[in-house]
Design a protein around this motif. Sequence first.
Motif, PDB file in Angstrom:
ATOM      1  N   PHE A 131       0.806  -1.215   0.000  1.00 15.57           N
ATOM      2  CA  PHE A 131       0.000   0.000   0.000  1.00 15.57           C
ATOM      3  C   PHE A 131       0.846   1.276   0.000  1.00 15.57           C
ATOM      4  O   PHE A 131       0.386   2.339   0.416  1.00 15.57           O
ATOM      5  CB  PHE A 131      -0.986   0.011   1.174  1.00 15.57           C
ATOM      6  N   SER A 132       2.087   1.154  -0.442  1.00 16.02           N
ATOM      7  CA  SER A 132       2.992   2.313  -0.570  1.00 16.02           C
ATOM      8  C   SER A 132       3.142   3.070   0.749  1.00 16.02           C
ATOM      9  O   SER A 132       3.261   4.302   0.766  1.00 16.02           O
ATOM     10  CB  SER A 132       2.483   3.260  -1.658  1.00 16.02           C
ATOM     11  N   CYS A 133       3.169   2.350   1.864  1.00 15.70           N
ATOM     12  CA  CYS A 133       3.101   3.028   3.161  1.00 15.70           C
ATOM     13  C   CYS A 133       4.428   3.118   3.900  1.00 15.70           C
ATOM     14  O   CYS A 133       4.443   3.486   5.071  1.00 15.70           O
ATOM     15  CB  CYS A 133       2.041   2.364   4.048  1.00 15.70           C
ATOM     16  N   THR A 134       5.555   2.820   3.223  1.00 20.51           N
ATOM     17  CA  THR A 134       6.845   2.926   3.897  1.00 20.51           C
ATOM     18  C   THR A 134       7.895   3.552   2.974  1.00 20.51           C
ATOM     19  O   THR A 134       7.741   3.544   1.751  1.00 20.51           O
ATOM     20  CB  THR A 134       7.389   1.550   4.339  1.00 20.51           C
ATOM     21  N   PRO A 135       8.978   4.081   3.552  1.00 25.89           N
ATOM     22  CA  PRO A 135      10.054   4.665   2.756  1.00 25.89           C
ATOM     23  C   PRO A 135      11.128   3.661   2.350  1.00 25.89           C
ATOM     24  O   PRO A 135      12.188   4.058   1.862  1.00 25.89           O
ATOM     25  CB  PRO A 135      10.632   5.736   3.685  1.00 25.89           C
ATOM     26  N   PHE A 136      10.889   2.383   2.566  1.00 25.63           N
ATOM     27  CA  PHE A 136      11.763   1.329   2.044  1.00 25.63           C
ATOM     28  C   PHE A 136      10.922   0.465   1.122  1.00 25.63           C
ATOM     29  O   PHE A 136       9.752   0.782   0.864  1.00 25.63           O
ATOM     30  CB  PHE A 136      12.408   0.515   3.181  1.00 25.63           C
ATOM     31  N   CYS A 137      11.455  -0.640   0.609  1.00 23.54           N
ATOM     32  CA  CYS A 137      10.733  -1.350  -0.449  1.00 23.54           C
ATOM     33  C   CYS A 137      10.852  -2.864  -0.315  1.00 23.54           C
ATOM     34  O   CYS A 137      11.615  -3.517  -1.024  1.00 23.54           O
ATOM     35  CB  CYS A 137      11.237  -0.897  -1.833  1.00 23.54           C
ATOM     36  N   HIS A 138      10.091  -3.423   0.608  1.00 24.00           N
ATOM     37  CA  HIS A 138       9.937  -4.881   0.649  1.00 24.00           C
ATOM     38  C   HIS A 138       8.519  -5.204   1.105  1.00 24.00           C
ATOM     39  O   HIS A 138       7.865  -4.403   1.783  1.00 24.00           O
ATOM     40  CB  HIS A 138      10.985  -5.563   1.543  1.00 24.00           C
ATOM     41  N   SER A 139       8.032  -6.356   0.692  1.00 25.32           N
ATOM     42  CA  SER A 139       6.665  -6.752   1.023  1.00 25.32           C
ATOM     43  C   SER A 139       6.555  -8.266   0.991  1.00 25.32           C
ATOM     44  O   SER A 139       7.405  -8.958   0.411  1.00 25.32           O
ATOM     45  CB  SER A 139       5.669  -6.155   0.021  1.00 25.32           C
ATOM     46  N   ARG A 140       5.509  -8.784   1.593  1.00 27.97           N
ATOM     47  CA  ARG A 140       5.248 -10.219   1.512  1.00 27.97           C
ATOM     48  C   ARG A 140       4.850 -10.600   0.093  1.00 27.97           C
ATOM     49  O   ARG A 140       5.074 -11.732  -0.334  1.00 27.97           O
ATOM     50  CB  ARG A 140       4.148 -10.597   2.507  1.00 27.97           C
ATOM     51  N   GLN A 141       4.282  -9.669  -0.640  1.00 28.69           N
ATOM     52  CA  GLN A 141       3.856  -9.948  -2.004  1.00 28.69           C
ATOM     53  C   GLN A 141       5.042 -10.063  -2.957  1.00 28.69           C
ATOM     54  O   GLN A 141       5.099 -10.985  -3.771  1.00 28.69           O
ATOM     55  CB  GLN A 141       2.914  -8.831  -2.483  1.00 28.69           C
TER      56      GLN A 141
END
Length: 479
Positions: A131-141
Motif C-alpha cells: 500500500f505504498s506506506c513505507t520509505p523502504f521497499c519490501h513486502s510479503r507480495q
Amino acid sequence: MTDTALCYLGAVELLRLYRKREVSPVEVVQACLDRVEDTRNDINAVCFTYPEEALAAARLSEERYMSGSGAAGPLDGVPLALKDENMMAGKVTTYGSLLFADHVADASAPVVSRLLDAGSVVHARTTTPEFSCTPFCHSRQWGITRNPWNTAFTPGGSSGGAGAALAAGLTPLATGSDIGGSIRIPASACGVVGFKPPYGRVPATPPFNLDHYNHPGPMARSVEDCMLMQNVLAGPHPQDITTLKPKLELIADRSGIKGWKIAYSLDFGFMQIDPEVRANTLRAIEVLASLGATVEEVDLSWTWDVYEAAMTHHKALFGAWLAEYLDDREDALCAYTRRFARASLNVGTIDYLNSLSVEGRMWQHFGPMMEGFDLFICPTLAVPAVAADFDIETDIVINGQVVDSLLGWTMAWPFNMLSRCPVLSVPSGRATSGVPTGIQIVGRTFEDQSVFNAAFAYEAAMGGWFRSNADRPSLQGAN
C-alpha cells in the motif's frame, strides 16, 4: 550499440534517434525487457512485464516513425515502467499486497491514460511496499527490492522499484507517487531525478486526490526527461476537481541562475544528518554558488513537533484507510502495515485539526522568507539509505541519536505539508557505501519552471548522470 547502451539512453535522446530512424522502438523495448530479466536476481525491481503487448506497441510506434506522417506522440516508443499502484485497465495492480494479488483494474488511472495516449510503451511494472506506506521497499507480495548501487541497501520507497529500475537501466521513465517523499526518497537513494509537483498539478483518483499531501509525478535519469514526462502528466482533468487550470507547459530553459538568491538548510534546525550527506549537500551548494547564485543558510525554527504533525496527518487519512483491513484480513498484512494501521486508531479529529495548525505556522514563516529567495535547498534524506530488509521496529541512529524509524531519517515530508511548493530531487554525490545522496530544489508556490531552470544549470555543471559505465551501477547479472 550494445544492449546496455540502449538501455541507458534517455527519453529525449531516444525520441531524437527514432525521428532520425537510427534506432527502433522495437530494439529498445526488447533491450529493456532483456535487462529486466538479467538483473531480476540482483535487485528485484520489477514485478510484472508485458513483453507481447509492449513489443506490439513498439512495432506500431516504429511504423509511425517510418511513415514520416508526423503522427508520433510526445513519448512515442519510449519504454515506461508503472508503479504497482497505478491502475492500468485489464492489468493486475496488487499495491504490493497479498490481499490484491489478483486484482484486475477496470479502468486506467488518469496518469496512465495520459502516458499511453502520448505513445509511451508500458513494458514493466515496478515493485512497491504494501500500500505504498513505507520509505523502504519490501513486502510479503514481492519480497525485497534492492539498491542497484549496493544491494545491501534499500532503493527507498515507496516508489522503490521505480528508482531501482531507472538506476539499473531497466527503463528510461517511471511513474511515482509522493505523500511523504515516495518519489524523492528513492530518487535520492538511487541517484536519479524525481519531481514532486505542486498539489493539483497532476490528476489523481479519489479519495486521495483530495489529500493535499498527495502528488503523482515523474521519475527519470535526467532533468529534461523528467520535464518531458511532467508535461505529459500535468493539466486539468475532468475527473479530478483539484487539478489546476490552465495546464503548465515547462520548457528546457538553460539560461542559468546567475544573480539568483538561494536559501538553504542542512538539518531544518532540528534533525540529525549523516556526515556524508552533509558534505555532499555542501558541495552541491558550492556548485550552485559557482553558477553565480548567492547562497544563504537560513533558520527555519522548525522542531520535531512539525514531524509529529506530519505523522498525525498520515495516520488520520492514510492510516485510517489501512485500518479497514484490521479484520479477518489482518494476518495477510505486512508487519509495518499493521503497525501503521493500528497507530491510526489513536488519532482523533482534534489531533488532525492541530496538525493543520502546525502546517499553517510552518508556512507563516517559510512563505514570507521565500519572498526574498528564488529557491530553497536541503538534503532529501538524512542518511544515504537504510538496509534493504529494514525492520520498522529497528532503531535508526544518526550521530549517536535515535530517530524515528518511519520517516525520521528522511527530509522530504515537510514539502508534502507545504504542498504547493514544487520540489525536484537531484543527485548530490555518493557515500562510501556507493549509495547515492540527493538534494531537494524547492521552489516558491506553483513556480515549477524556476525549479527546473536551476536543475538544468546544476545538472550541466555536474556533467549529468549515468553517461558512462563508470557512472552506472555494476550489477553481476547485467550485460
